[in-house]
Design a protein around this motif. Structure first.
Motif, PDB file in Angstrom:
ATOM      1  N   GLY A 144      58.827  78.563  32.877  1.00  0.00           N
ATOM      2  CA  GLY A 144      57.452  79.005  32.830  1.00  0.00           C
ATOM      3  C   GLY A 144      56.729  78.567  31.574  1.00  0.00           C
ATOM      4  O   GLY A 144      55.618  79.027  31.285  1.00  0.00           O
ATOM      5  N   ALA A 145      57.359  77.668  30.801  1.00  0.00           N
ATOM      6  CA  ALA A 145      56.736  77.193  29.568  1.00  0.00           C
ATOM      7  C   ALA A 145      55.622  76.228  29.873  1.00  0.00           C
ATOM      8  O   ALA A 145      55.556  75.621  30.947  1.00  0.00           O
ATOM      9  N   ARG A 146      54.721  76.082  28.909  1.00  0.00           N
ATOM     10  CA  ARG A 146      53.605  75.165  29.062  1.00  0.00           C
ATOM     11  C   ARG A 146      54.110  73.731  29.077  1.00  0.00           C
ATOM     12  O   ARG A 146      54.956  73.357  28.290  1.00  0.00           O
ATOM     13  N   GLY A 147      53.612  72.911  29.970  1.00  0.00           N
ATOM     14  CA  GLY A 147      53.999  71.506  30.054  1.00  0.00           C
ATOM     15  C   GLY A 147      53.263  70.671  29.032  1.00  0.00           C
ATOM     16  O   GLY A 147      52.653  71.174  28.110  1.00  0.00           O
ATOM     17  N   THR A 148      53.340  69.354  29.231  1.00  0.00           N
ATOM     18  CA  THR A 148      52.732  68.430  28.264  1.00  0.00           C
ATOM     19  C   THR A 148      51.338  67.989  28.695  1.00  0.00           C
ATOM     20  O   THR A 148      50.745  67.137  28.073  1.00  0.00           O
ATOM     21  N   GLN A 177      63.146  71.934  34.086  1.00  0.00           N
ATOM     22  CA  GLN A 177      63.499  72.999  33.145  1.00  0.00           C
ATOM     23  C   GLN A 177      62.255  73.706  32.626  1.00  0.00           C
ATOM     24  O   GLN A 177      62.244  74.929  32.476  1.00  0.00           O
ATOM     25  N   THR A 178      61.211  72.935  32.371  1.00  0.00           N
ATOM     26  CA  THR A 178      59.955  73.515  31.905  1.00  0.00           C
ATOM     27  C   THR A 178      59.344  74.412  32.966  1.00  0.00           C
ATOM     28  O   THR A 178      58.888  75.522  32.695  1.00  0.00           O
ATOM     29  N   GLN A 179      59.356  73.939  34.208  1.00  0.00           N
ATOM     30  CA  GLN A 179      58.805  74.729  35.301  1.00  0.00           C
ATOM     31  C   GLN A 179      59.606  76.001  35.521  1.00  0.00           C
ATOM     32  O   GLN A 179      59.053  77.075  35.760  1.00  0.00           O
ATOM     33  N   ALA A 224      63.552  62.687  32.330  1.00  0.00           N
ATOM     34  CA  ALA A 224      62.187  63.216  32.364  1.00  0.00           C
ATOM     35  C   ALA A 224      62.027  64.215  33.497  1.00  0.00           C
ATOM     36  O   ALA A 224      61.400  65.279  33.332  1.00  0.00           O
ATOM     37  N   GLU A 225      62.585  63.898  34.651  1.00  0.00           N
ATOM     38  CA  GLU A 225      62.508  64.817  35.783  1.00  0.00           C
ATOM     39  C   GLU A 225      63.283  66.097  35.500  1.00  0.00           C
ATOM     40  O   GLU A 225      62.822  67.203  35.820  1.00  0.00           O
ATOM     41  N   ARG A 226      64.437  65.974  34.865  1.00  0.00           N
ATOM     42  CA  ARG A 226      65.208  67.171  34.508  1.00  0.00           C
ATOM     43  C   ARG A 226      64.436  68.043  33.534  1.00  0.00           C
ATOM     44  O   ARG A 226      64.396  69.277  33.679  1.00  0.00           O
TER      45      ARG A 226
END
Length: 249
Positions: free
Chosen positions: A239-243, A234-236, A228-230
């Protein structure tokens, strides 16, 4: 709602012997349940996203996350022996008793919180294209090779389950897959009739094993936190939108 509607059922019992409270346990600061609710809601596939639970505490979290909790699950469907599909089939029958709107049901287990919105959409597309009555998410085994499985005898001797395969190189062996509770699909009529997703002719949809972590033990939870942390990093980085959603969960 149309007759071709889709229902998402998230079975989330309050009890868990090996990982107490795992469905609402904090994962990166949010209840684990929130990730599954988010994936269902953000997929845009479902007329209704409901949580099936026997717990008032779980129900409260589910509502904060944006899911419906139409009723609490009967105790007979919330013990350690009842197949989870029975609770999903019960939800379907109670929400659409006259067969007026629901044609397809997805079961999303909250102890598999790493499946993504795209996973939900892609699995549905595969289910529609494949034309089967039931489709179960599966993952290829990770670093452990199931073809090399052995039993430990009473005297400590090793007994291979697949004697002809145990000495072969991994690259020579056919991949094997393990069911994971991430995303299961079935036609409503199949679930009504069989009360299960495990029916003749069911197909498999492959999800990467890193997103298929199915939490049953504390060791599973530790691995879940790492993945989950990985995924968050990767999302950050992309620059993609998170959950995150507007819901307070």
């Amino acid at each position: 709602m149309s007759v071709g509607g889709r229902l998402a059922v998230i079975p989330a019992r309050g009890g868990s012997r090996r990982v107490p409270g795992k469905n609402v346990r904090p994962l990166l600061g949010r209840p684990a349940l929130a990730y599954t609710v988010d994936a269902a809601l953000r997929s845009g596939l479902f007329e209704r996203v409901v949580v099936s639970t026997d717990s008032e505490a779980v129900a409260e979290v589910a509502l904060r996350c944006g899911a419906e909790v139409p009723f609490l699950r009967d105790a007979a469907l919330a013990d350690d022996n009842t197949p989870v599909s029975a609770a999903t089939a019960d939800m379907l029958k109670r929400l659409d008793p006259m067969r007026e709107w629901c044609a397809t049901v997805a079961q999303l287990m909250p102890n598999c919180p790493l499946r993504t919105v795209d996973d939900v959409r892609d699995s549905h597309a595969a289910f529609v294209a494949g034309g089967s009555c039931s489709q179960i998410s599966v993952a290829e085994f990770g670093w452990q090779n199931p073809w090399w499985s052995m039993r430990l005898g009473a005297g400590g001797e090793l007994v291979p389950l697949f004697p002809s395969e145990v000495t072969r190189r991994s690259q020579e062996l056919t991949p094997l897959y393990c069911p994971t509770g991430a995303i299961w699909w079935a036609t409503a009529e199949t679930l009504r009739r069989e009360g299960s997703f495990h029916v003749s002719g069911r197909t498999g949809w492959v999800i990467p094993w890193e997103r298929a972590v199915d939490v049953d033990t504390e060791s599973d939870w530790a691995m879940l936190e790492l993945f989950a942390e990985r995924a968050r990093r990767q999302t950050q980085a992309s620059g993609a939108r998170g959950t995150e959603t507007a819901h307070d969960c």
